[in-house]
Design an enzyme around this catalytic site. Structure first.
Site, PDB file in Angstrom:
ATOM      1  N   ARG A 100      -9.910 -11.370   1.846  1.00  0.00           N
ATOM      2  CA  ARG A 100     -11.598 -12.698   1.411  1.00  0.00           C
ATOM      3  C   ARG A 100     -11.071 -13.656   1.751  1.00  0.00           C
ATOM      4  NH1 ARG A 100     -11.902  -8.792  -3.924  1.00  0.00           N
ATOM      5  NH2 ARG A 100     -11.617  -7.719  -2.823  1.00  0.00           N
ATOM      6  N   LYS A 116       1.032  -1.509   0.035  1.00  0.00           N
ATOM      7  CA  LYS A 116       0.274   0.596   0.303  1.00  0.00           C
ATOM      8  C   LYS A 116       1.039   1.663   0.309  1.00  0.00           C
ATOM      9  CE  LYS A 116      -4.085  -1.978   2.432  1.00  0.00           C
ATOM     10  NZ  LYS A 116      -5.166  -1.756   1.796  1.00  0.00           N
TER      11      LYS A 116
HETATM   12  N1  BES Z   1      -7.989  -3.961   4.521  1.00  0.00           N
HETATM   13  C1  BES Z   1      -8.430  -3.358   3.402  1.00  0.00           C
HETATM   14  C2  BES Z   1      -9.611  -1.891   2.912  1.00  0.00           C
HETATM   15  C3  BES Z   1      -9.784  -1.039   3.420  1.00  0.00           C
HETATM   16  C4  BES Z   1      -9.222  -0.734   2.729  1.00  0.00           C
HETATM   17  C5  BES Z   1     -11.030  -0.993   4.665  1.00  0.00           C
HETATM   18  C6  BES Z   1      -8.735   0.988   3.048  1.00  0.00           C
HETATM   19  C7  BES Z   1     -10.527   0.587   4.505  1.00  0.00           C
HETATM   20  C8  BES Z   1      -9.350   1.602   4.057  1.00  0.00           C
HETATM   21  C9  BES Z   1      -8.070  -4.754   2.396  1.00  0.00           C
HETATM   22  O1  BES Z   1      -7.620  -5.827   2.844  1.00  0.00           O
HETATM   23  C10 BES Z   1      -7.463  -4.465   1.159  1.00  0.00           C
HETATM   24  O2  BES Z   1      -6.509  -4.038   1.078  1.00  0.00           O
HETATM   25  N2  BES Z   1      -8.557  -4.007   0.104  1.00  0.00           N
HETATM   26  C11 BES Z   1      -8.414  -3.728  -1.130  1.00  0.00           C
HETATM   27  C12 BES Z   1      -8.894  -4.744  -2.193  1.00  0.00           C
HETATM   28  C13 BES Z   1      -7.884  -4.492  -3.685  1.00  0.00           C
HETATM   29  C14 BES Z   1      -7.381  -5.013  -3.829  1.00  0.00           C
HETATM   30  C15 BES Z   1      -8.953  -5.732  -4.681  1.00  0.00           C
HETATM   31  C16 BES Z   1      -8.566  -2.465  -1.696  1.00  0.00           C
HETATM   32  O3  BES Z   1      -9.789  -1.970  -0.984  1.00  0.00           O
HETATM   33  O4  BES Z   1      -7.602  -1.581  -2.582  1.00  0.00           O
HETATM   34 MN    MN Z   2      -5.895  -5.801   2.004  1.00  0.00          MN
END
Ligand code: BES
Ligand code: MN
Ligand code: ZN
Length: 487
Positions: free
Chosen positions: A345, A271
């Site tokens: 997931r 990230k």
């Molecule tokens: N924990 C995150 C989701 C999240 C991101 C919650 C920002 C709250 C704020 C999750 O594990 C994630 O990183 N999801 C990705 C999925 C994507 C790679 C398909 C996302 O939402 O960017």
């Molecule tokens: Mn994630």
């Protein structure tokens, strides 16, 4: 915090012995009718002077009102008589009163409130909310407010309902506080091992059966998706199962599955740096499962409830799972991990397969799953996904009743196409479009054995900015749902 009901109908509040009296009036044109004369006099005078108007959110503080036994009086104006509006007004008043010298607060409703039990529940929760302070890693946090006891003033006819609502409010608030305290702790404190210890402690204090599986156990079970996420971290994974039995053994349980990523760096699909600290809240689903277990057990509900928490960190390392790796889930279905940041997931799908062994009446998973859900719904409503209309309706109305609302999202088969892979039964991501829905469609592939719903709490589990911190949601929704399910 100690809560009591006190039979003291409107018109007898002048004699109420408390350090402070919080009087809730409803917005509108007229002064409330049944107020004690000293209170009516102060309010009328302040209205005339323009120091308060009967609009929602207004308040007036008065010290040593002649004729009143309570040294402090605070008037607050609620938008209407709904539990939500009354609780909000009480929150406003408490912001003024909590820093002062009051130990004992009495709250009186000079408002034709709706159902007394629902209002009492909301009030108790509002008080807890107003005085909560996170202190586990902050020695300089402000000292706890002096306030230690609260009386809800009511008529004799209402007092049984008020007492019932109050008890529910207290247990839900305790569950919310447990969830907040877990989620607010930083990732180096709140590890998978810490979550397991919290579950064990809750088991001791609230009579739950708690089992914690380690990596070896998880390997034996064939949880290849969960293991893939955990393999990049030196922090040992934990798979936590906590069971509350409040009904006969033969009664099918509700199973709650909470995402317990104690820190989500994204892994190799790392990230960006901005706001990455907030990914310590990525175990908010797990925290809400612990909080709900606490509330349901505290209320001695006649239901069976199982909480399942797959817990690990999502880290990059030389041993971390790589984009394109294919893993075999416990269900036997294979997954191509196209993006290691879609890890929630992956840990949930194996936990959902594990849930089958409980022959559940229903399974609800709770996860800070997608940024896309935050874009779709913002911070007010959690995303609710279920192919089962009755289950979706039950969760939606539990959220409304608990003032912890959710909003139903679609699960049409067409969305499933995004998960196609040339190298495995499915990929772990769709495109950017409809990201909250494709994530839910992924989970749905593991839930054919029971009635299932999914709550995406990415927008509701914590607040960002100056008020950064866990909200404890959706403990209120889940507690109402579980209580409604087993009577
Ligand atoms: N924990 C995150 C989701 C999240 C991101 C919650 C920002 C709250 C704020 C999750 O594990 C994630 O990183 N999801 C990705 C999925 C994507 C790679 C398909 C996302 O939402 O960017
Ligand atoms: Mn994630
Ligand atoms: Zn995550």
């Amino acid at each position: 915090m100690d809560f009591k009901t006190q039979v003291a109908p409107e018109g007898t509040w002048a004699g109420v012995a408390a350090d402070a009296l919080l009087v809730v009036v409803t917005a509108g044109a007229d002064l409330p009718k049944g107020l004690d004369a000293p209170l009516a006099a102060v309010l009328a005078d302040a209205l005339k002077a323009g120091d308060i108007s009967l609009k929602a959110g207004q308040q007036l503080y008065a010290h040593r009102v002649p004729g009143m036994k309570a040294a402090r009086v605070c008037f607050v104006v609620a938008g209407d008589g709904s539990a939500k509006a009354v609780a909000k007004a009480v929150g406003t008043g408490l912001a003024t009163l909590k820093g002062g010298g009051s130990r004992h607060l009495a709250i009186g409703l000079a408002a034709p409130a709706e159902a007394a039990a629902a209002t009492a529940e909301a009030l108790v929760r509002a008080v807890h909310e107003a005085v909560y302070v996170y202190r586990h890693t902050k020695p300089s946090a402000p000292p706890a407010p002096k306030l230690t006891s609260v009386s809800l003033l009511c008529s004799k006819a209402q007092s049984a309902d008020v007492a019932r609502g109050m008890l529910r409010g207290q247990e839900i608030a305790a569950g919310v506080e447990l969830a907040r305290d877990c989620a607010n702790r930083p990732g180096n404190h709140c590890t998978p091992t810490f979550l397991a210890a919290q579950a064990r402690a809750l088991g001791k204090s609230h009579g739950l059966k708690v089992e914690v599986l380690d990596r070896k156990d998880v390997e034996k079970l064939g949880m290849g998706a969960f293991l893939a996420v955990a393999q990049g971290s030196d922090e040992p994974l934990k798979f936590i199962v906590a069971r509350y039995q409040g009904a006969a053994k033969t009664v099918a349980p509700v199973v709650l599955v909470g995402k317990g990523i104690t820190f989500d760096t994204g892994g190799i699909s790392i990230k960006p740096a901005a706001e990455m600290d907030e990914m310590k809240f990525d175990m908010g689903g797990a925290a809400s499962v612990l909080g709900t277990l606490r509330a349901v057990a505290g209320l001695k509900a006649k239901v069976n409830l199982v909480g399942i928490i797959p817990a690990c960190e999502n880290m990059p390392s030389s041993r971390a799972v790589k984009p394109g790796d294919v893993v075999t889930s416990m269900s036997g279905q294979t997954v191509e991990i196209l993006n290691t940041d879609a890890e929630g997931r992956l840990i949930l799908c194996d936990a959902l397969t594990y849930a089958e062994r409980f022959k559940p009446a229903a399974v609800v998973d709770i996860a800070t799953l997608t940024g896309a859900c935050v874009i779709a719904l913002g911070a007010h409503r959690s995303g609710l996904f279920s192919a089962d209309d009755a289950l979706a309706a039950a969760l939606q109305s539990a959220g409304d009743a608990a003032l912890d609302p959710a909003w139903r999202m679609p699960l049409d088969e067409e969305y499933d196409e995004a998960l196609k892979s040339n190298f495995a039964d499915m990929g772990n991501v769709g495109g950017r479009a409809g990201g909250a829905v494709t994530a839910a469609m992924f989970l749905k592939r593991f839930t054919s054995a029971y009635r299932w719903a999914h709550l995406d709490i990415a927008g509701t589990a914590w607040k960002s900015g100056a008020a950064k911190g866990s909200t404890g949601r959706p403990v209120p929704l889940l507690t109402h749902f579980v209580l409604g399910h087993g009577g």
